[in-house]
Enzyme design. Sequence first.
Site, mmCIF file in Angstrom:
data_model
loop_
_atom_site.group_PDB
_atom_site.id
_atom_site.type_symbol
_atom_site.label_atom_id
_atom_site.label_comp_id
_atom_site.label_asym_id
_atom_site.label_seq_id
_atom_site.Cartn_x
_atom_site.Cartn_y
_atom_site.Cartn_z
ATOM 1 N N ILE A 76 0.808 -1.225 0.000
ATOM 2 C CA ILE A 76 0.000 0.000 0.000
ATOM 3 C C ILE A 76 0.843 1.278 0.000
ATOM 4 O O ILE A 76 0.327 2.361 -0.226
ATOM 5 C CB ILE A 76 -1.041 0.052 1.155
ATOM 6 C CG1 ILE A 76 -0.368 -0.047 2.524
ATOM 7 C CG2 ILE A 76 -2.100 -0.991 0.982
ATOM 8 C CD1 ILE A 76 -1.293 0.374 3.673
ATOM 9 N N THR A 138 -4.266 -0.281 18.411
ATOM 10 C CA THR A 138 -3.639 -1.166 19.399
ATOM 11 C C THR A 138 -3.953 -0.718 20.822
ATOM 12 O O THR A 138 -4.161 0.483 21.057
ATOM 13 C CB THR A 138 -2.099 -1.173 19.221
ATOM 14 O OG1 THR A 138 -1.519 -1.900 20.304
ATOM 15 C CG2 THR A 138 -1.502 0.224 19.212
ATOM 16 N N TYR A 184 5.660 3.344 17.825
ATOM 17 C CA TYR A 184 4.492 2.603 17.312
ATOM 18 C C TYR A 184 3.208 3.155 17.926
ATOM 19 O O TYR A 184 2.270 3.527 17.212
ATOM 20 C CB TYR A 184 4.696 1.131 17.664
ATOM 21 C CG TYR A 184 3.516 0.200 17.507
ATOM 22 C CD1 TYR A 184 3.092 -0.210 16.241
ATOM 23 C CD2 TYR A 184 2.852 -0.319 18.625
ATOM 24 C CE1 TYR A 184 2.036 -1.119 16.104
ATOM 25 C CE2 TYR A 184 1.809 -1.224 18.495
ATOM 26 C CZ TYR A 184 1.403 -1.621 17.235
ATOM 27 O OH TYR A 184 0.376 -2.526 17.105
ATOM 28 N N ASN A 213 -3.421 -8.015 23.020
ATOM 29 C CA ASN A 213 -2.687 -9.288 22.930
ATOM 30 C C ASN A 213 -3.547 -10.472 22.475
ATOM 31 O O ASN A 213 -3.810 -11.393 23.247
ATOM 32 C CB ASN A 213 -1.972 -9.582 24.252
ATOM 33 C CG ASN A 213 -0.845 -8.573 24.503
ATOM 34 O OD1 ASN A 213 -1.097 -7.422 24.875
ATOM 35 N ND2 ASN A 213 0.386 -8.965 24.269
ATOM 36 N N LYS A 250 13.231 -16.759 27.700
ATOM 37 C CA LYS A 250 13.895 -15.537 28.187
ATOM 38 C C LYS A 250 12.880 -14.550 28.764
ATOM 39 O O LYS A 250 11.942 -14.139 28.059
ATOM 40 C CB LYS A 250 14.651 -14.871 27.034
ATOM 41 C CG LYS A 250 15.831 -15.704 26.576
ATOM 42 C CD LYS A 250 16.581 -15.023 25.454
ATOM 43 C CE LYS A 250 17.768 -15.888 25.051
ATOM 44 N NZ LYS A 250 18.316 -15.492 23.755
ATOM 45 N N ASP A 336 8.455 -0.464 28.335
ATOM 46 C CA ASP A 336 7.385 -1.452 28.349
ATOM 47 C C ASP A 336 6.091 -0.890 28.918
ATOM 48 O O ASP A 336 6.105 0.046 29.721
ATOM 49 C CB ASP A 336 7.831 -2.668 29.190
ATOM 50 C CG ASP A 336 7.182 -3.956 28.718
ATOM 51 O OD1 ASP A 336 6.257 -3.895 27.885
ATOM 52 O OD2 ASP A 336 7.601 -5.029 29.186
HETATM 53 P P1 NAD Z 1 0.721 -9.276 11.128
HETATM 54 O O1 NAD Z 1 2.079 -8.708 11.007
HETATM 55 O O2 NAD Z 1 0.584 -10.758 11.217
HETATM 56 O O3 NAD Z 1 -0.180 -8.777 9.913
HETATM 57 C C1 NAD Z 1 0.000 -7.557 9.246
HETATM 58 C C2 NAD Z 1 -0.048 -7.834 7.747
HETATM 59 O O4 NAD Z 1 0.034 -6.591 7.064
HETATM 60 C C3 NAD Z 1 1.138 -8.686 7.263
HETATM 61 O O5 NAD Z 1 0.682 -9.808 6.540
HETATM 62 C C4 NAD Z 1 1.925 -7.731 6.379
HETATM 63 O O6 NAD Z 1 2.546 -8.374 5.267
HETATM 64 C C5 NAD Z 1 0.845 -6.757 5.922
HETATM 65 N N1 NAD Z 1 1.416 -5.459 5.535
HETATM 66 C C6 NAD Z 1 2.233 -4.678 6.275
HETATM 67 N N2 NAD Z 1 2.571 -3.577 5.591
HETATM 68 C C7 NAD Z 1 1.960 -3.678 4.375
HETATM 69 C C8 NAD Z 1 1.956 -2.858 3.228
HETATM 70 N N3 NAD Z 1 2.650 -1.716 3.191
HETATM 71 N N4 NAD Z 1 1.223 -3.241 2.162
HETATM 72 C C9 NAD Z 1 0.523 -4.400 2.199
HETATM 73 N N5 NAD Z 1 0.502 -5.231 3.261
HETATM 74 C C10 NAD Z 1 1.218 -4.865 4.340
HETATM 75 O O7 NAD Z 1 0.031 -8.601 12.404
HETATM 76 P P2 NAD Z 1 -1.353 -8.916 13.126
HETATM 77 O O8 NAD Z 1 -1.068 -9.433 14.477
HETATM 78 O O9 NAD Z 1 -2.244 -9.668 12.224
HETATM 79 O O10 NAD Z 1 -1.910 -7.426 13.340
HETATM 80 C C11 NAD Z 1 -2.803 -6.790 12.463
HETATM 81 C C12 NAD Z 1 -3.132 -5.402 12.981
HETATM 82 O O11 NAD Z 1 -3.618 -5.457 14.325
HETATM 83 C C13 NAD Z 1 -1.943 -4.429 12.996
HETATM 84 O O12 NAD Z 1 -2.386 -3.164 12.602
HETATM 85 C C14 NAD Z 1 -1.517 -4.387 14.446
HETATM 86 O O13 NAD Z 1 -0.918 -3.157 14.780
HETATM 87 C C15 NAD Z 1 -2.840 -4.594 15.159
HETATM 88 N N6 NAD Z 1 -2.633 -5.207 16.486
HETATM 89 C C16 NAD Z 1 -2.532 -6.560 16.648
HETATM 90 C C17 NAD Z 1 -2.356 -7.087 17.913
HETATM 91 C C18 NAD Z 1 -2.335 -8.557 18.192
HETATM 92 O O14 NAD Z 1 -2.546 -8.915 19.336
HETATM 93 N N7 NAD Z 1 -2.097 -9.432 17.239
HETATM 94 C C19 NAD Z 1 -2.220 -6.241 19.020
HETATM 95 C C20 NAD Z 1 -2.286 -4.870 18.807
HETATM 96 C C21 NAD Z 1 -2.513 -4.369 17.534
HETATM 97 N N1 UDP Z 2 8.888 -10.719 26.391
HETATM 98 C C1 UDP Z 2 9.716 -11.561 27.136
HETATM 99 N N2 UDP Z 2 10.438 -12.519 26.470
HETATM 100 C C2 UDP Z 2 10.367 -12.704 25.132
HETATM 101 C C3 UDP Z 2 9.504 -11.841 24.377
HETATM 102 C C4 UDP Z 2 8.773 -10.864 25.050
HETATM 103 O O1 UDP Z 2 9.829 -11.440 28.365
HETATM 104 O O2 UDP Z 2 11.038 -13.612 24.613
HETATM 105 C C5 UDP Z 2 8.053 -9.707 27.106
HETATM 106 C C6 UDP Z 2 8.106 -8.271 26.584
HETATM 107 O O3 UDP Z 2 9.180 -7.565 27.166
HETATM 108 C C7 UDP Z 2 6.757 -7.731 27.039
HETATM 109 C C8 UDP Z 2 5.817 -8.955 26.934
HETATM 110 O O4 UDP Z 2 6.695 -10.094 26.913
HETATM 111 O O5 UDP Z 2 6.828 -7.346 28.394
HETATM 112 C C9 UDP Z 2 4.915 -8.988 25.719
HETATM 113 O O6 UDP Z 2 5.677 -8.795 24.564
HETATM 114 P P1 UDP Z 2 5.097 -8.874 23.077
HETATM 115 O O7 UDP Z 2 6.250 -8.891 22.155
HETATM 116 O O8 UDP Z 2 4.144 -10.000 22.914
HETATM 117 O O9 UDP Z 2 4.309 -7.503 22.813
HETATM 118 P P2 UDP Z 2 3.619 -6.379 23.696
HETATM 119 O O10 UDP Z 2 2.557 -7.012 24.533
HETATM 120 O O11 UDP Z 2 4.695 -5.732 24.536
HETATM 121 O O12 UDP Z 2 3.074 -5.444 22.681
#
Ligand code: NAD
Ligand code: UDP
Length: 388
Positions: A76, A138, A184, A213, A250, A336
């Site tokens: 994008i 997020t 971020y 999460n 870790k 953190d």
């Molecule tokens: P993810 O990295 O698995 O998925 C993101 C996808 O976006 C990837 O497949 C990547 O290739 C695609 N992407 C990134 N930049 C792009 C670009 N420029 N053009 C086209 N595609 C692109 O992450 P996810 O865990 O599925 O997270 C999705 C969304 O949810 C993100 O916006 C993330 O910030 C938000 N989010 C997720 C979590 C979680 O718990 N998983 C927590 C907080 C926020």
């Molecule tokens: N963390 C950890 N060991 C690892 C990876 C992550 O102790 O190998 C900790 C990290 O410092 C944070 C929490 O686990 O406190 C969750 O990290 P994550 O990467 O899942 O993302 P966040 O919740 O911080 O967005």
Amino acid sequence: MATVNRVDLDGRQIKPMTICMIGAGGFIGSHLCEKILYETPHKILALDVYNDKIKHLLEPETLTWADRIQFHRLNIKHDSRLEGLIKMSDLTINLAAICTPADYNTRPLDTIYSNFIDALPVVKYCSENNKRLIHFSTCEVYGKTIGSFLPKDSPLRQDPAYYILKEDESPCIFGPIEKQRWSYACAKQLIERLIYAEGAENGLEFTIVRPFNWIGPRMDFIPGIDGPSEGVPRVLACFSNALLRREPLKLVDGGQSQRTFVYIKDAIEAVLLMIENPARASGHIFNVGNPHNEVTVRQLAEMMTEVYSKVSGEAALDVPTVDISSKEFYGEGYDDSDKRIPDMTIIDRQLGWNPKTSLWDLLESTLTYQHRTYAEAIKKVMAKPTSS
Ligand code: NAD
Ligand code: UDP
């Protein structure tokens, strides 16, 4: 497929729609695509740079839903097809982002561009073409809790008013600029503010999702197997990798930070409710998490060790965890979030959604998947002599 006479929460018939899903090839995208294809009549225009996690939904062409998903490999950042695809759709869902904490302090420019600049055209095209937008933000926009600034022994730390995170009340508290971890959160906060302003000034119909999460199968990658050997994924994949390799998990800075984890399949139910109930979802910011699944990272490590031992049949290591400083693990500029408990009032009121799966159960199904998917590949890689 239960697609006949599907009704929304107000008893209205749900009309089939076309959804432009950006970032469809990622962790959340892959589960959302499955949900939509398996349980609804909607069509998906799936946009991503990668499609490995949705291959099973795209091939072979004889799949019953083949005419309801179309993959467009595009970035994008620079692709003139984006506006046309948004115009062809009833709804755009933007998931695309750099969202692994190891990148926030080491690649802050990419992180800010990805989470703010690259999302701008998506918001603009939706606003200009009167298209609905569901944007993924997020829980990290809350930053640190107010309680974390109280003295360690203050009884107020036990008062929910000092730590429960509420969409419409809690402040966003980030660390100083040199703590680049917050690049971020800050970029996500600004895009939220922009979307909100587009809603207020130009009538953009939007919903903002703040995931707390979300975890489950297909999250991130296992370093050296389906991702770079030196890569650092989020905690679920880091701990899974260590368990698969029989190495200690870790704990960054002692693993004292607290998180609430929600099962991806529960969370996806919430997203489907947002998709199919625009009147109830539009104009809202939603926390999506499981307040009942709170653990410290240390407790998560202990529980994952126990669950993995059960699903793999392998005894746990005598010393299952090891402490590591954040500087050594993530490098300079890491910081953190101390604690993340979502308030669920708004999503419960608007959509009647509540999470169901306990932490133990979600870890059991996820680690069963990790073991089945990766154990053999890891054994092969580890059996290879290392080149010196
Ligand atoms: P993810 O990295 O698995 O998925 C993101 C996808 O976006 C990837 O497949 C990547 O290739 C695609 N992407 C990134 N930049 C792009 C670009 N420029 N053009 C086209 N595609 C692109 O992450 P996810 O865990 O599925 O997270 C999705 C969304 O949810 C993100 O916006 C993330 O910030 C938000 N989010 C997720 C979590 C979680 O718990 N998983 C927590 C907080 C926020
Ligand atoms: N963390 C950890 N060991 C690892 C990876 C992550 O102790 O190998 C900790 C990290 O410092 C944070 C929490 O686990 O406190 C969750 O990290 P994550 O990467 O899942 O993302 P966040 O919740 O911080 O967005």
